[in-house]
Design a protein around this motif. Structure first.
Motif, PDB file in Angstrom:
ATOM      1  N   LEU A 180      -9.937  -0.040   2.457  1.00 30.96           N
ATOM      2  CA  LEU A 180      -9.114   0.088   1.259  1.00 30.96           C
ATOM      3  C   LEU A 180      -9.626   1.169   0.323  1.00 30.96           C
ATOM      4  O   LEU A 180      -8.853   1.863  -0.309  1.00 30.96           O
ATOM      5  CB  LEU A 180      -9.041  -1.249   0.522  1.00 30.96           C
ATOM      6  CG  LEU A 180      -8.250  -2.332   1.229  1.00 30.96           C
ATOM      7  CD1 LEU A 180      -8.356  -3.641   0.463  1.00 30.96           C
ATOM      8  CD2 LEU A 180      -6.805  -1.938   1.381  1.00 30.96           C
ATOM      9  N   THR A 181     -10.928   1.319   0.221  1.00 29.97           N
ATOM     10  CA  THR A 181     -11.462   2.322  -0.692  1.00 29.97           C
ATOM     11  C   THR A 181     -11.354   3.726  -0.122  1.00 29.97           C
ATOM     12  O   THR A 181     -11.379   4.691  -0.874  1.00 29.97           O
ATOM     13  CB  THR A 181     -12.931   2.027  -1.043  1.00 29.97           C
ATOM     14  OG1 THR A 181     -13.692   1.945   0.158  1.00 29.97           O
ATOM     15  CG2 THR A 181     -13.059   0.751  -1.839  1.00 29.97           C
ATOM     16  N   SER A 182     -11.224   3.845   1.179  1.00 36.30           N
ATOM     17  CA  SER A 182     -11.161   5.173   1.780  1.00 36.30           C
ATOM     18  C   SER A 182      -9.730   5.722   1.859  1.00 36.30           C
ATOM     19  O   SER A 182      -9.535   6.883   2.160  1.00 36.30           O
ATOM     20  CB  SER A 182     -11.780   5.147   3.180  1.00 36.30           C
ATOM     21  OG  SER A 182     -11.008   4.333   4.023  1.00 36.30           O
ATOM     22  N   THR A 183      -8.739   4.888   1.605  1.00 32.90           N
ATOM     23  CA  THR A 183      -7.352   5.338   1.688  1.00 32.90           C
ATOM     24  C   THR A 183      -6.848   5.776   0.312  1.00 32.90           C
ATOM     25  O   THR A 183      -7.462   5.498  -0.706  1.00 32.90           O
ATOM     26  CB  THR A 183      -6.434   4.221   2.221  1.00 32.90           C
ATOM     27  OG1 THR A 183      -6.512   3.108   1.339  1.00 32.90           O
ATOM     28  CG2 THR A 183      -6.810   3.818   3.617  1.00 32.90           C
ATOM     29  N   ARG A 219      -4.260   5.748  -2.922  1.00 29.91           N
ATOM     30  CA  ARG A 219      -3.690   4.647  -3.689  1.00 29.91           C
ATOM     31  C   ARG A 219      -2.250   4.385  -3.256  1.00 29.91           C
ATOM     32  O   ARG A 219      -1.430   5.287  -3.181  1.00 29.91           O
ATOM     33  CB  ARG A 219      -3.737   5.001  -5.165  1.00 29.91           C
ATOM     34  CG  ARG A 219      -3.311   3.882  -6.043  1.00 29.91           C
ATOM     35  CD  ARG A 219      -3.501   4.264  -7.469  1.00 29.91           C
ATOM     36  NE  ARG A 219      -3.106   3.156  -8.298  1.00 29.91           N
ATOM     37  CZ  ARG A 219      -3.621   2.902  -9.468  1.00 29.91           C
ATOM     38  NH1 ARG A 219      -4.544   3.685  -9.953  1.00 29.91           N
ATOM     39  NH2 ARG A 219      -3.217   1.880 -10.166  1.00 29.91           N
ATOM     40  N   ARG A 220      -1.959   3.124  -2.965  1.00 26.53           N
ATOM     41  CA  ARG A 220      -0.624   2.747  -2.536  1.00 26.53           C
ATOM     42  C   ARG A 220       0.162   2.196  -3.719  1.00 26.53           C
ATOM     43  O   ARG A 220      -0.396   1.592  -4.621  1.00 26.53           O
ATOM     44  CB  ARG A 220      -0.708   1.681  -1.444  1.00 26.53           C
ATOM     45  CG  ARG A 220      -1.453   2.172  -0.212  1.00 26.53           C
ATOM     46  CD  ARG A 220      -1.497   1.125   0.855  1.00 26.53           C
ATOM     47  NE  ARG A 220      -2.345   0.002   0.432  1.00 26.53           N
ATOM     48  CZ  ARG A 220      -2.445  -1.144   1.093  1.00 26.53           C
ATOM     49  NH1 ARG A 220      -1.764  -1.330   2.180  1.00 26.53           N
ATOM     50  NH2 ARG A 220      -3.218  -2.106   0.653  1.00 26.53           N
ATOM     51  N   ARG A 261      -3.017 -10.015   5.892  1.00 28.63           N
ATOM     52  CA  ARG A 261      -1.809  -9.536   6.571  1.00 28.63           C
ATOM     53  C   ARG A 261      -1.334  -8.204   5.985  1.00 28.63           C
ATOM     54  O   ARG A 261      -0.952  -7.295   6.704  1.00 28.63           O
ATOM     55  CB  ARG A 261      -0.683 -10.557   6.462  1.00 28.63           C
ATOM     56  CG  ARG A 261       0.547 -10.071   7.206  1.00 28.63           C
ATOM     57  CD  ARG A 261       1.766 -10.915   7.094  1.00 28.63           C
ATOM     58  NE  ARG A 261       1.519 -12.332   7.032  1.00 28.63           N
ATOM     59  CZ  ARG A 261       2.407 -13.189   6.551  1.00 28.63           C
ATOM     60  NH1 ARG A 261       3.563 -12.758   6.101  1.00 28.63           N
ATOM     61  NH2 ARG A 261       2.159 -14.470   6.518  1.00 28.63           N
ATOM     62  N   TYR A 262      -1.347  -8.097   4.656  1.00 26.72           N
ATOM     63  CA  TYR A 262      -0.870  -6.879   4.008  1.00 26.72           C
ATOM     64  C   TYR A 262      -1.983  -5.873   3.715  1.00 26.72           C
ATOM     65  O   TYR A 262      -1.730  -4.823   3.140  1.00 26.72           O
ATOM     66  CB  TYR A 262      -0.138  -7.227   2.708  1.00 26.72           C
ATOM     67  CG  TYR A 262       1.167  -7.934   2.958  1.00 26.72           C
ATOM     68  CD1 TYR A 262       2.242  -7.267   3.530  1.00 26.72           C
ATOM     69  CD2 TYR A 262       1.329  -9.272   2.621  1.00 26.72           C
ATOM     70  CE1 TYR A 262       3.440  -7.912   3.765  1.00 26.72           C
ATOM     71  CE2 TYR A 262       2.525  -9.928   2.840  1.00 26.72           C
ATOM     72  CZ  TYR A 262       3.573  -9.244   3.414  1.00 26.72           C
ATOM     73  OH  TYR A 262       4.764  -9.877   3.639  1.00 26.72           O
ATOM     74  N   GLU A 263      -3.192  -6.217   4.088  1.00 27.88           N
ATOM     75  CA  GLU A 263      -4.364  -5.338   3.957  1.00 27.88           C
ATOM     76  C   GLU A 263      -4.670  -4.941   2.516  1.00 27.88           C
ATOM     77  O   GLU A 263      -4.790  -3.767   2.187  1.00 27.88           O
ATOM     78  CB  GLU A 263      -4.214  -4.095   4.833  1.00 27.88           C
ATOM     79  CG  GLU A 263      -4.157  -4.414   6.303  1.00 27.88           C
ATOM     80  CD  GLU A 263      -4.079  -3.179   7.173  1.00 27.88           C
ATOM     81  OE1 GLU A 263      -3.831  -2.077   6.667  1.00 27.88           O
ATOM     82  OE2 GLU A 263      -4.271  -3.339   8.391  1.00 27.88           O
TER      83      GLU A 263
END
Length: 74
Positions: A12-15, A17-18, A45-47
């Protein structure tokens, strides 16, 4: 369990911002009560982290509290 959490946090920290729509947030917030699913399993499930669901839930309740007096008076 810690390894899963660490890999999820790292992912999550490497992607980037969604952004999620209000409709999606509402669906995610209401899903645990509808299907008796835990926040942890839903977050997996939704990561994203369970704290995100909790934050959306808090926002939804605040919005309901602000809107409810107007709905009752009409």
């Amino acid at each position: 369990m810690k390894e899963k959490t660490l890999s999820l946090t790292k992912k999550l920290t490497s992607t980037t911002r969604r952004k999620f729509s209000k409709q999606f947030k509402t669906k995610v917030v209401l899903k645990p009560s509808k299907e008796h699913e835990t926040l942890e399993s839903l977050a997996q499930r939704y990561e994203f982290l369970p704290t995100q669901i909790f934050a959306w839930e808090t926002q939804a309740l605040q919005n309901i509290q602000q809107t409810l007096p107007y709905l009752i008076c009409e």
